[in-house]
Design a protein around this motif. Sequence first.
Motif, PDB file in Angstrom:
ATOM      1  N   GLU A   1      95.990  95.256  41.806  1.00 22.01           N
ATOM      2  CA  GLU A   1      95.025  94.619  40.908  1.00 22.01           C
ATOM      3  C   GLU A   1      93.662  94.459  41.587  1.00 22.01           C
ATOM      4  O   GLU A   1      93.589  94.263  42.787  1.00 22.01           O
ATOM      5  N   ARG A   2      92.589  94.526  40.764  1.00 25.04           N
ATOM      6  CA  ARG A   2      91.236  94.342  41.310  1.00 25.04           C
ATOM      7  C   ARG A   2      90.603  93.117  40.661  1.00 25.04           C
ATOM      8  O   ARG A   2      90.547  93.019  39.429  1.00 25.04           O
TER       9      ARG A   2
ATOM     10  N   LEU B   1      84.892 100.985  47.477  1.00 25.52           N
ATOM     11  CA  LEU B   1      85.975  99.989  47.425  1.00 25.52           C
ATOM     12  C   LEU B   1      86.901 100.246  46.231  1.00 25.52           C
ATOM     13  O   LEU B   1      88.137 100.254  46.369  1.00 25.52           O
ATOM     14  N   VAL B   2      86.292 100.465  45.083  1.00 29.95           N
ATOM     15  CA  VAL B   2      87.099 100.606  43.864  1.00 29.95           C
ATOM     16  C   VAL B   2      87.874 101.935  43.876  1.00 29.95           C
ATOM     17  O   VAL B   2      89.045 101.987  43.488  1.00 29.95           O
TER      18      VAL B   2
ATOM     19  N   SER C   1      90.812 101.510  46.132  1.00 38.37           N
ATOM     20  CA  SER C   1      91.844 100.698  45.487  1.00 38.37           C
ATOM     21  C   SER C   1      92.618 101.528  44.463  1.00 38.37           C
ATOM     22  O   SER C   1      93.850 101.505  44.406  1.00 38.37           O
ATOM     23  N   ARG C   2      91.869 102.285  43.664  1.00 42.72           N
ATOM     24  CA  ARG C   2      92.486 103.095  42.603  1.00 42.72           C
ATOM     25  C   ARG C   2      93.368 104.199  43.207  1.00 42.72           C
ATOM     26  O   ARG C   2      94.513 104.379  42.812  1.00 42.72           O
TER      27      ARG C   2
ATOM     28  N   ALA D   1      95.439  96.412  46.295  1.00 44.99           N
ATOM     29  CA  ALA D   1      94.887  95.246  45.586  1.00 44.99           C
ATOM     30  C   ALA D   1      93.565  94.880  46.244  1.00 44.99           C
ATOM     31  O   ALA D   1      93.408  94.990  47.466  1.00 44.99           O
ATOM     32  N   LEU D   2      92.614  94.440  45.419  1.00 38.92           N
ATOM     33  CA  LEU D   2      91.257  94.222  45.920  1.00 38.92           C
ATOM     34  C   LEU D   2      90.734  92.881  45.395  1.00 38.92           C
ATOM     35  O   LEU D   2      90.773  92.620  44.188  1.00 38.92           O
TER      36      LEU D   2
ATOM     37  N   VAL E   1      87.216  90.750  45.743  1.00 39.36           N
ATOM     38  CA  VAL E   1      85.850  90.880  46.238  1.00 39.36           C
ATOM     39  C   VAL E   1      85.027  89.689  45.757  1.00 39.36           C
ATOM     40  O   VAL E   1      84.953  89.437  44.549  1.00 39.36           O
TER      41      VAL E   1
ATOM     42  N   TYR F   1      82.558  96.556  37.570  1.00 42.36           N
ATOM     43  CA  TYR F   1      83.597  97.165  38.394  1.00 42.36           C
ATOM     44  C   TYR F   1      84.993  96.541  38.231  1.00 42.36           C
ATOM     45  O   TYR F   1      85.961  97.108  38.695  1.00 42.36           O
ATOM     46  N   PHE F   2      85.073  95.367  37.615  1.00 42.67           N
ATOM     47  CA  PHE F   2      86.367  94.660  37.606  1.00 42.67           C
ATOM     48  C   PHE F   2      86.793  94.306  36.186  1.00 42.67           C
ATOM     49  O   PHE F   2      85.965  94.015  35.336  1.00 42.67           O
TER      50      PHE F   2
END
Length: 280
Positions: free
Chosen positions: A31-32, A197-198, A201-202, A207-208, A210, A221-222
């Motif tokens: 999850e982000r 970063l994204v 994560s993808r 999991a991110l 930020v 982005y989220f």
Amino acid sequence: MAAALQLDRVSKTYGQMRAVENVSLTIQPGERVALIGASGSGKSTLIRLASGLILADRNGSGSGAVHSFGIKVQEGGKLARDVRTARRHIGLVFQQFALSGRLSVLTNVLVGALGRMNALRGTLGLFNADERRTAYAALAEVGIAQHAAKRARELSGGQQQRVAIARALVQGAKLVLADEPIASLDPKSAKRVMDTLVTMSRDYGIALVVSLHQVDYATAYFDRIVAMNAGRVVFDGPASQINAAFLTELYGASAEELILPSQFVVPAPAEAAAPSQTVS
Ligand SMILES: Nc1ncnc2c1ncn2[C@@H]1O[C@H](COP(=O)(O)OP(=O)(O)OP(=O)(O)O)[C@@H](O)[C@H]1O
């Protein structure tokens, strides 16, 4: 599967200041989540608590617990005995103590491999060819392989953040905590760091979490936003609900810090929450 990050009634007090107050939060694997809030709202403290860099207050039983993938990081104001096991899969992207400036970029990335090496090899920094290849590949992935041999301090702020991301990749992190990773970057560098970063994560299911000052980046982005105010979580939900009007409702005049100037409407003192006073 256990949560990537689980905080149970976590608080942190500095003197009289409740920096974080009774926060419970669950972040699922992959999850982000963006953590937003005005300056001093507790974002950095929460991220440091999550990584076990600082200890939560010692409250009642069962409170102040932090787990990552089912492994205890801290509980009841004490660090878990095997916190190193938990930290092995937690990558940190922090501006203040991110890298060793005098070491090469490649060596900084190789530091991510230390957790998997035996003590002697790690202490002597005897990285093998495989580890070097992996570190180089991680640098290529974040787009700065050409700087591998430079000292880290020769890189720009945004490039240094990407070195920290490459280090998290080499570490094999399953959860990355990034504290204001774009705070002092120009818009172009900020976008590159957020993209990196994204994408990381993808691509790797990491999991991110930020923390961000800029709400426009958070919503771009989220999908999930956690908003803090005065140490408390005041909103936890879809990014689609976040707009200038909603932020003004949450934060009143201090929303100004979070919203692009063109979108901010000064709230009328007694009617800050009235939708007619704000624009989205
Ligand atoms: N080491 C410390 N000693 C004393 N007070 C602290 C300490 N760290 C944080 N605080 C206080 O705790 C509160 C929350 O700080 P924190 O840095 O977590 O906020 P933040 O939302 O990350 O802010 P910013 O966006 O400005 O970084 C603030 O009032 C801050 O002054």
